[in-house]
Motif scaffolding. Structure first.
Motif, PDB file in Angstrom:
ATOM      1  N   ASN A  58      20.316  22.245   7.852  1.00 23.61           N
ATOM      2  CA  ASN A  58      19.545  23.219   7.080  1.00 23.61           C
ATOM      3  C   ASN A  58      18.152  22.755   6.695  1.00 23.61           C
ATOM      4  O   ASN A  58      17.343  23.572   6.239  1.00 23.61           O
ATOM      5  CB  ASN A  58      20.309  23.584   5.807  1.00 23.61           C
ATOM      6  N   TRP A  59      17.864  21.463   6.857  1.00 21.99           N
ATOM      7  CA  TRP A  59      16.600  20.966   6.297  1.00 21.99           C
ATOM      8  C   TRP A  59      16.063  19.801   7.107  1.00 21.99           C
ATOM      9  O   TRP A  59      16.806  18.893   7.483  1.00 21.99           O
ATOM     10  CB  TRP A  59      16.817  20.513   4.850  1.00 21.99           C
ATOM     11  N   GLU A  97      17.717  25.735   9.986  1.00 16.91           N
ATOM     12  CA  GLU A  97      16.551  25.335   9.187  1.00 16.91           C
ATOM     13  C   GLU A  97      15.617  26.505   8.902  1.00 16.91           C
ATOM     14  O   GLU A  97      15.132  26.668   7.776  1.00 16.91           O
ATOM     15  CB  GLU A  97      15.805  24.212   9.893  1.00 16.91           C
ATOM     16  N   ASP A  99      16.327  29.736   8.880  1.00 16.89           N
ATOM     17  CA  ASP A  99      16.990  30.672   7.974  1.00 16.89           C
ATOM     18  C   ASP A  99      17.002  30.132   6.551  1.00 16.89           C
ATOM     19  O   ASP A  99      16.791  30.875   5.586  1.00 16.89           O
ATOM     20  CB  ASP A  99      18.431  30.928   8.442  1.00 16.89           C
ATOM     21  N   TYR A 100      17.241  28.825   6.427  1.00 13.48           N
ATOM     22  CA  TYR A 100      17.268  28.222   5.096  1.00 13.48           C
ATOM     23  C   TYR A 100      15.903  28.345   4.435  1.00 13.48           C
ATOM     24  O   TYR A 100      15.807  28.650   3.237  1.00 13.48           O
ATOM     25  CB  TYR A 100      17.681  26.757   5.205  1.00 13.48           C
ATOM     26  N   TRP A 101      14.862  28.087   5.202  1.00 10.00           N
ATOM     27  CA  TRP A 101      13.508  28.173   4.641  1.00 10.00           C
ATOM     28  C   TRP A 101      13.226  29.580   4.133  1.00 10.00           C
ATOM     29  O   TRP A 101      12.711  29.763   3.021  1.00 10.00           O
ATOM     30  CB  TRP A 101      12.487  27.767   5.698  1.00 10.00           C
ATOM     31  N   ASP A 103      15.445  32.230   3.530  1.00 11.53           N
ATOM     32  CA  ASP A 103      16.399  32.864   2.622  1.00 11.53           C
ATOM     33  C   ASP A 103      16.705  32.063   1.365  1.00 11.53           C
ATOM     34  O   ASP A 103      17.215  32.610   0.393  1.00 11.53           O
ATOM     35  CB  ASP A 103      17.725  33.136   3.357  1.00 11.53           C
ATOM     36  N   VAL A 104      16.407  30.764   1.405  1.00 11.86           N
ATOM     37  CA  VAL A 104      16.753  29.913   0.256  1.00 11.86           C
ATOM     38  C   VAL A 104      15.517  29.232  -0.329  1.00 11.86           C
ATOM     39  O   VAL A 104      15.231  29.359  -1.521  1.00 11.86           O
ATOM     40  CB  VAL A 104      17.803  28.847   0.651  1.00 11.86           C
ATOM     41  N   CYS A 124      22.126  29.328  -0.991  1.00 16.75           N
ATOM     42  CA  CYS A 124      22.562  28.685   0.241  1.00 16.75           C
ATOM     43  C   CYS A 124      23.955  29.161   0.627  1.00 16.75           C
ATOM     44  O   CYS A 124      24.227  29.449   1.800  1.00 16.75           O
ATOM     45  CB  CYS A 124      22.534  27.168   0.077  1.00 16.75           C
ATOM     46  N   ILE A 128      23.461  31.267   3.869  1.00 13.85           N
ATOM     47  CA  ILE A 128      23.588  30.335   4.981  1.00 13.85           C
ATOM     48  C   ILE A 128      25.059  30.007   5.277  1.00 13.85           C
ATOM     49  O   ILE A 128      25.586  30.407   6.313  1.00 13.85           O
ATOM     50  CB  ILE A 128      22.803  29.028   4.718  1.00 13.85           C
ATOM     51  N   LYS A 129      25.725  29.321   4.371  1.00 16.39           N
ATOM     52  CA  LYS A 129      27.089  28.857   4.653  1.00 16.39           C
ATOM     53  C   LYS A 129      28.058  30.008   4.890  1.00 16.39           C
ATOM     54  O   LYS A 129      28.958  29.907   5.740  1.00 16.39           O
ATOM     55  CB  LYS A 129      27.584  27.976   3.503  1.00 16.39           C
ATOM     56  N   ILE A 224      21.822  19.278  -1.904  1.00 14.37           N
ATOM     57  CA  ILE A 224      21.181  19.487  -0.621  1.00 14.37           C
ATOM     58  C   ILE A 224      20.047  18.498  -0.436  1.00 14.37           C
ATOM     59  O   ILE A 224      19.568  17.884  -1.379  1.00 14.37           O
ATOM     60  CB  ILE A 224      20.678  20.942  -0.514  1.00 14.37           C
TER      61      ILE A 224
END
Length: 414
Positions: A58-59, A97, A99-101, A103-104, A124, A128-129, A224
């Motif tokens: 994710n990062w 990554e 999507d995480y940027w 949406d989170v 997250c 994501i999860k 995270i």
């Protein structure tokens, strides 16, 4: 391990409920983070012929570039791979990554910039999860054609009477993570298993050692990746890399007249949160200025932070709050009117509780009113009154409602 797990559940399931399990040849996907909890969860289902692991990336580090990204989770990926190999199941690395940027991480930055206190862990889990990962698995296996296993300390229980799936707290072990799952969609619950929620952390660690898992003695994760990089007082410096400095005044308000007095400057509303001790020099010669001072309010319109003397100052406490955009975990056919009735019935039965932080003592709710027309939206806003005043409830935190140990849902504190 599955037989041992099933036997252990016999005296741990509340009366009238059951834990759903996959059939032998069902597709079982275990999200493996490399930690003890998800590794034990994987071991429980490793004997299933169609069990597989998935590791979510994710990062990347803040110093990466487009051609040679540096991943802060390389060791975790290696650990997850070694556990999967030890258990004899395949594992796939999936990259979220971007999507995480979107949406989170960006919503978190926006929340801080607006003076709030956002919770990226809740986002997250939602996006994501239990969001993008499920979308990817739907494409691979078909919607509803697999079980998703996670290592969270919560429980998903099926009510035998009407086959309703409910999200519950984990066992009272100081590890309950149900608060972080309070924004999930109710329709995903029938195909998700949270096996670790039935056990204490000490039991999970013991299982790992008895199984000789490669990560049996690995320390618990502190969060995270980007939060790990910001531990030990560095989080403000981390945010400073992404948020512009918008200096404003640090003030006090005269309780009688409302007159402002400026005592210092801040770098931006994001630099402090409500309830936080603030380290600015105050004239200690005057008695009412002695001691530590704490943030009590943040004014976005004027970009001001209000401080008060002492960590138990009355202005730090509230016994009411407004929650907007409430998402519930009742059946998908539940109307806003039915949701409100469920809440009101729980209040009458003294079984409705609220939390605005994970692992805090649940707070009884004594009244609830709808701030918007309940027929106008599926995401109503509530005004809640609590049994006792609570310290440092901050805008942007999530207010999670429980009916005893069952998670009803959550919304953003306004």
């Amino acid at each position: 391990m599955f037989a041992r797990y099933s036997k252990a559940l016999l005296n741990r399931i509340p009366e009238g409920f059951k834990q759903a399990h996959p059939d032998k040849f069902d597709n079982v996907v275990v999200a493996m983070s490399s930690g003890v909890d998800s590794s034990v969860a994987a071991s429980i289902f490793s004997s299933f012929p169609n069990a597989t692991g998935v590791y979510m990336r994710n990062w990347s580090s803040a110093n990466n570039d487009n051609e040679n990204p540096k991943h802060c989770d390389e060791q975790d990926w290696k650990d997850a791979f070694s556990v999967a190999r030890y258990l004899g199941i395949p594992i796939e690395l999936m990259n979220f990554e971007k999507d995480y940027w979107i949406d989170v991480f960006e919503p978190m930055l926006n929340g801080y910039a607006a003076g709030g206190t956002p919770n990226p862990d809740i986002l997250c889990n939602r996006f994501i999860k239990f969001g993008k990962l499920r979308e990817a698995l739907d494409l691979k296996y078909g919607t509803g054609n697999y079980w998703l296993v996670m290592g969270h300390y919560s429980r998903i229980l099926e009510q035998v009477r009407d086959h309703e799936f409910q999200l519950w707290r984990g066992l009272p072990s100081g590890k309950d993570q149900s608060y972080y799952l309070s924004q999930l969609k109710p329709e995903i619950l029938p195909n998700v298993i949270l096996p670790i929620g039935h056990f204490l952390k000490s039991e999970t660690r013991q299982f790992a050692r008895e199984l000789n898992l490669p990560v049996a003695d690995k320390p618990d994760s502190q969060g995270i990746c980007f939060v790990n990089n910001s531990q030990q007082g560095k989080f403000k410096n981390f945010l400073r890399e992404y948020l512009p400095n918008e200096p404003g005044n640090i003030i006090t308000l005269d309780p009688a007249t409302g007159e402002k007095t400026v005592w210092g400057r801040h770098d931006g509303l994001w630099s402090y949160t409500v309830g936080q001790k603030i380290g600015i020099p105050m004239p200690q010669g005057k008695g009412h200025h002695k001691g530590a001072w704490f943030v009590s309010q943040k004014f976005k319109d004027t970009n001001e932070i209000v401080i008060v003397p002492g960590g138990v100052h009355t202005s730090l406490y509230r016994d009411s709050l407004s929650i907007s955009g409430f998402r519930h975990l009742l059946p998908t056919t539940t109307t806003p009117e039915q949701l409100l009735k469920t809440i009101q019935d729980a209040i009458r039965n003294s079984s409705l509780y609220m939390q605005y932080r994970s692992l805090q003592e649940p707070i009884p709710v004594v009244s609830c009113s709808v701030a918007t027309d309940p027929s106008a939206t599926l995401l109503p806003s509530f005004q809640l009154t609590l049994a006792t005043p609570q310290r440092a409830m901050a805008q942007g935190q999530y207010g999670c409602l429980y009916i005893n140990d069952r998670v009803l849902g959550s919304g953003s504190i306004e």
